[in-house]
Design an enzyme around this catalytic site. Structure first.
Site, short mmCIF file in Angstrom:
data_model
loop_
_atom_site.label_atom_id
_atom_site.label_comp_id
_atom_site.label_asym_id
_atom_site.label_seq_id
_atom_site.Cartn_x
_atom_site.Cartn_y
_atom_site.Cartn_z
N ARG A 106 0.83 -1.21 0.00
CA ARG A 106 0.00 0.00 0.00
C ARG A 106 0.86 1.26 0.00
NH1 ARG A 106 -5.51 -0.85 1.33
NH2 ARG A 106 -5.67 1.40 1.72
N TYR A 211 0.77 -13.40 -0.05
CA TYR A 211 1.04 -13.02 -1.43
C TYR A 211 2.22 -12.06 -1.47
CZ TYR A 211 -1.99 -9.12 0.03
OH TYR A 211 -2.56 -8.07 0.71
N ASP A 289 -14.07 4.23 0.80
CA ASP A 289 -14.64 3.73 2.05
C ASP A 289 -15.66 4.68 2.66
OD1 ASP A 289 -13.20 1.40 1.96
OD2 ASP A 289 -11.72 1.98 3.45
#
Length: 393
Positions: A106, A211, A289
């Site tokens: 991120r 991942y 969000d």
């Protein structure tokens, strides 16, 4: 003269909106409550629906450098690590969906997006405490006592959005019954895992997804398990290493290797909110969000924020001059996005059940492409060329 747009929040959604608006020649300023730009968290998924838009913004070379295009998702037995099923990804999905499926840190993506927005277009230390919408614009009031004005206000200020609360009222977080422990480990510390692949282990009482990120130098891990509801609706709370060890005791060697290499552990309480009946007024709207907080089981939270940001930028760039044009642009944006994100949001709840997709922590790999293919295939810019007549979900 283009409208002056104030974006509240400079996270992934807010910066994408600022970058997309700036690229289309609009007068945009992003206001961030923090004293500096930074993005908390670990890894995330970029579906083709998100990467195609980020590539159009010019981030293709940087994504190629810092993100990973996983070759496959492997499901393995929790007790011994034996392969159970494989979903091929990589080139196959890039051909199918016309853009790559990527995993990325991120913070890396946040820095890429910040690089698309001139520094003078981002103001830090600006916490919005209230706003007033008037026929001729929006008055913004900040915690430091300063004010500003804009023609359009965009709430990209997350699940605890000040703009959402003012626009739609208070609502109650919906707890999923699960929380997630997550963090990062160096790929060199988990030699049993190939940094070109994603892995899922599903066992009694927990699921593990890991991942690669950071160009394959690190793995993100996410461990989802039932947990009592706590006090914090947060995805960055401190976790406990002992909880991680307890959950994964007796699991496959690869999982124990990963748990042993874990450093700081963060806890993510998995909440969402009921879909809103409306996002917009004549001069104010929401994205990401703030509009549609969703569970992570389709890996679409950030992707849907990117889609929102680009759709909003196109609608405002194509708007007729003046207040009526601005209001029509926000209506067009909501009419396109709200039904789509509602479907993704509600589908993400189902994705935590046994046949969820590969985009997030949970689910069965079999049938994964079919389960989420309609999401990954979506091109929001192409959708804008199809008339939408109503904002009804």
């Amino acid at each position: 003269m283009s409208p002056r747009v104030a974006v509240i929040g400079a996270g992934l959604g807010g910066l994408t909106a600022a970058a997309a608006l700036y690229a289309r020649g609009l007068d945009v300023t992003a206001y961030e409550r923090g004293e500096a730009l930074r993005e908390q968290g670990v890894g995330m998924h970029l579906g083709p629906n998100g990467t195609r838009l980020l590539e159009r913004l010019g981030l293709g070379p940087r994504l190629a450098e810092l993100a990973v295009r996983p070759e496959a998702l492997e499901v393995r037995a929790f007790h011994d690590g034996a392969p159970v099923a494989v979903q091929e990804m990589g080139e196959a999905w890039e051909r199918q969906f016309r853009a790559p499926y990527l995993t990325v840190h991120r913070g890396d993506l946040h820095r890429m997006l910040a690089g698309l927005v001139p520094a003078e277009r981002v103001r830090t230390g600006k916490e919005l405490v209230r706003y007033e919408e008037h026929p001729d614009g929006v008055l913004l009031e900040f915690a430091d006592g300063t004010t500003d004005r804009a023609d359009v206000l965009v709430g990209a200020d997350g699940v605890h959005s000040t703009v959402r609360r003012a626009l739609a009222g208070d609502d109650t977080p919906v707890y999923s019954g699960n929380s997630a422990l997550r963090g990062l480990v160096a790929a060199a510390d988990v030699p049993g895992l190939d940094p070109a692949r994603m892995y899922m282990f599903a066992g009694p009482g927990a699921r593990v997804l890991c991942y690669p990120v950071s160009g394959g130098r690190e793995f993100t891990y996410v461990v989802v398990a039932p947990a009592p509801e706590g006090d914090a609706e947060s995805w960055t709370s401190a976790g406990d290493r002992a909880d991680l060890d307890s959950l994964l005791a007796g699991w496959a060697p690869q999982v124990r290797e990963l748990a042993g290499a874990a450093g700081e552990v963060r806890r993510w309480a998995l909440y969402d909110r009921a879909p809103l009946d409306r996002w917009s007024t004549a001069r104010t709207t929401l994205l990401g969000d703030a509009a549609h907080p969703m569970l992570p089981h389709h890996g679409q939270g950030a992707n849907q924020a990117v889609e929102d940001a680009v759709a909003l930028a196109v609608c405002l760039a194509e708007a007729a001059p003046g207040a009526p044009g601005t209001a029509a642009a926000l209506e067009r944006y909501e009419a396109l996005r709200r039904p789509h994100t509602t479907r993704v949001q509600l589908g993400s709840r189902e994705g935590g059940k046994p046949r969820g997709g590969p985009g997030g922590p949970g689910g069965d790999v079999r049938g994964a492409a079919a389960d989420v293919g309609w999401i990954l295939d979506h091109d929001v810019e192409a959708a804008l060329r199809t008339p939408v007549t109503s904002a009804a979900a």
